[in-house]
Design a protein around this motif. Sequence first.
Motif, PDB file in Angstrom:
ATOM      1  N   LYS A 126      -1.835   7.616   1.677  1.00  0.00           N
ATOM      2  CA  LYS A 126      -1.507   6.859   0.461  1.00  0.00           C
ATOM      3  C   LYS A 126      -0.090   6.289   0.534  1.00  0.00           C
ATOM      4  O   LYS A 126       0.173   5.161   0.108  1.00  0.00           O
ATOM      5  CB  LYS A 126      -1.651   7.753  -0.771  1.00  0.00           C
ATOM      6  CG  LYS A 126      -3.083   7.907  -1.256  1.00  0.00           C
ATOM      7  CD  LYS A 126      -3.113   8.685  -2.579  1.00  0.00           C
ATOM      8  CE  LYS A 126      -4.511   8.709  -3.162  1.00  0.00           C
ATOM      9  NZ  LYS A 126      -4.562   9.432  -4.464  1.00  0.00           N
ATOM     10  N   GLU A 127       0.823   7.082   1.069  1.00  0.00           N
ATOM     11  CA  GLU A 127       2.208   6.625   1.205  1.00  0.00           C
ATOM     12  C   GLU A 127       2.292   5.457   2.183  1.00  0.00           C
ATOM     13  O   GLU A 127       3.026   4.477   1.945  1.00  0.00           O
ATOM     14  CB  GLU A 127       3.089   7.783   1.680  1.00  0.00           C
ATOM     15  CG  GLU A 127       4.558   7.451   1.834  1.00  0.00           C
ATOM     16  CD  GLU A 127       5.221   7.051   0.524  1.00  0.00           C
ATOM     17  OE1 GLU A 127       6.204   6.281   0.561  1.00  0.00           O
ATOM     18  OE2 GLU A 127       4.751   7.501  -0.553  1.00  0.00           O
ATOM     19  N   LYS A 167       0.933   2.433   0.442  1.00  0.00           N
ATOM     20  CA  LYS A 167       1.905   1.953  -0.538  1.00  0.00           C
ATOM     21  C   LYS A 167       2.979   1.108   0.141  1.00  0.00           C
ATOM     22  O   LYS A 167       3.351   0.015  -0.343  1.00  0.00           O
ATOM     23  CB  LYS A 167       2.529   3.151  -1.246  1.00  0.00           C
ATOM     24  CG  LYS A 167       3.556   2.792  -2.299  1.00  0.00           C
ATOM     25  CD  LYS A 167       4.111   4.053  -2.941  1.00  0.00           C
ATOM     26  CE  LYS A 167       5.213   3.722  -3.955  1.00  0.00           C
ATOM     27  NZ  LYS A 167       5.778   4.968  -4.558  1.00  0.00           N
ATOM     28  N   LYS A 176       3.678  -2.924  -0.114  1.00  0.00           N
ATOM     29  CA  LYS A 176       5.003  -3.423  -0.495  1.00  0.00           C
ATOM     30  C   LYS A 176       5.508  -4.439   0.519  1.00  0.00           C
ATOM     31  O   LYS A 176       6.052  -5.498   0.161  1.00  0.00           O
ATOM     32  CB  LYS A 176       5.973  -2.245  -0.602  1.00  0.00           C
ATOM     33  CG  LYS A 176       7.378  -2.649  -1.015  1.00  0.00           C
ATOM     34  CD  LYS A 176       8.300  -1.434  -1.088  1.00  0.00           C
ATOM     35  CE  LYS A 176       9.703  -1.870  -1.488  1.00  0.00           C
ATOM     36  NZ  LYS A 176      10.644  -0.715  -1.518  1.00  0.00           N
TER      37      LYS A 176
END
Length: 644
Positions: free
Chosen positions: A628-629, A632, A636
């Motif tokens: 998930k990181e 993310k 971005k």
Amino acid sequence: MISVKKDFNKTPTALLSGKKDAWKDKSVLSELTALYNGKCAYCETKTTDLQIDHYRPKDKYPWLANEWSNLLPVCEDCNNAKRNKFPIDNRKVEPENKNAEILIKEEPIIINPEIDTAENHFYFNKGGLIYGHTNRGRKTVDILDLNRASLIKERKKLYDFFFEGLKNNIIKEKRDKNYYKNLKEATFEQKEFSLFGHQICYQFAKLTLDEVIEYISINRYMIFDEEHDYMFKKGISEDNIEISEISDIYEQEIVLELDEYYKNIFEYEPKKKLELPFSITDLSITKFQGIKQLDIKNILADTQWIFLTGENGFGKTSILRAILLGLIGNKEFRQEEIDKNTKIELKLFNTLMSEYFVNESKMYYNIFGTHFQKQFNSVVVAYGANRTNLKKDDSKSTISGNLFEKPESDLYNFERRYKDLKLFPKINKEQINSFENFFKKIIPNLSKIDINSETSEVIYFENAENGDELPPVTFNKLAMGMRSVLAMSGDIVQKLSEGYLAVKPFKEYKEFSGIVIIDEFDNHLHPKWQKMLVEKFTKIFPKVQFIVSTHSPIPLLGAPKNSVVLKVDRTKKDGITAEKLDIDISTLSPNSILTSPIFGFRDIISEANKDLSKLRTEDDYDEILFNKEIEKRLNKFVNENKSE
């Protein structure tokens, strides 16, 4: 003890005289002595001082005092041990009922060499100790004290004599041509301890010919003449046995190999790779609580964990109850509680003696009786789904009560034992430490056990996840899962120790042995505890076999590699059935276990998930967070590039 054929129709003349004590006539003892070759009917000791024993004691059965079929020649020691003991398994015949047909219906415990096939009830180890194959055999050994020191010594001498001869016979220079002749003669009924001789002959003759020589030739590079080797394996006559010459440099090593080989066969201690003194390897259940016919075979003898899986109401509890009934017999049940057509057969492997025990084909063979505890320091313990209540006193709980949900289902009150120990803390320091450390091993977040000085209640201190010690609470205020583990663990230790302490002082919990049955093992337990408790029990009780049912895949994650899974099913036609699954659970994740035949749970996707493309397939949650990181940061990065 061996079987003896007595002609009951050829009664000695003295017994027909009508005299009150006709059995005391010297001619009666003389005929008995001749019939038994000068040996005691019970222990097979040869002696010139035989006495007459009334198999059914004359003070309890006075009308049988001069009955030829009731008289046996015995040594003084056996006579003193037996005296007027005569336990029976059913109802005793009353003195006024002298009908022979009624007498036959009586079921005596002590083996009668003239009526029973004595050879089927006993076996020996290399040290000369005798054991019972059956419940009657074990009780007979106890009642007659057939393991008294003098008998053990003489039987061991017989074993040592033939074992030394075996070693010498392997080495050509020392060979005794009469060895196999003497070995065979040891089985003759005229010989002292001929039943033991039968076992030695079987082990040394058959095993030696078929296995020992081949074993040594492989391990010590012995070269056999092809023709002679064939003849050696063909028979045991000294005329057709020849072994090629063996070099002197191997002589000592060969003797050591033989010692090691027979140690594995006879030594009264478990093999390193088979730590379970007793384990169930086969079971057959007929007509019991929804089971029409259920058979499971060939469970490996070193299987420490057997898991039963299956849906609610499919019959896991019935199978566990049947296993328990097959182990302890019907001693804790009323006659009307058990179907008269029920038949339960269990096969247990004893790694101490490399022997199998099969319960008698009819009803309820009690292999875990008092004698079993004394000989093998093992017991059976069983628990149902509700195992959180302690007895109000320090009395023992029954074996079957909790699993069968009887009124007397409360477990042993370990707290009362702890309070007794704490009355004298200096004297009982070692036992107190052992007690507290055991429970702290079982429950990692349990930091301390103590007694409230004001209320005299046992209190428990727990650690929070961050390590902080929480305020103490009493047993009834603990979480249900912790109460369940504490109560069951305390009961297990108490009952396993009864078998162990029957023969030796307490040393470590890992020496306890037996079979533990647990229904709904995962009940009230957090998934962490489900896995952890299996691991803890495996490590703390390495000589105990656990047979448990579970609705969760998590306990299987903590199980040893060789664990077995029985998948339970139920249909109208076949009733309750079980299948031994050939699945290596050590390679499976919880999802794999759930979707495998073990649980057959195919629909493991959340009902709330409407978009399968968003389904997370990672193996653990840390990986999900990591991914998930990454997602993310990628999003971005993409958005920043778009804006440029």
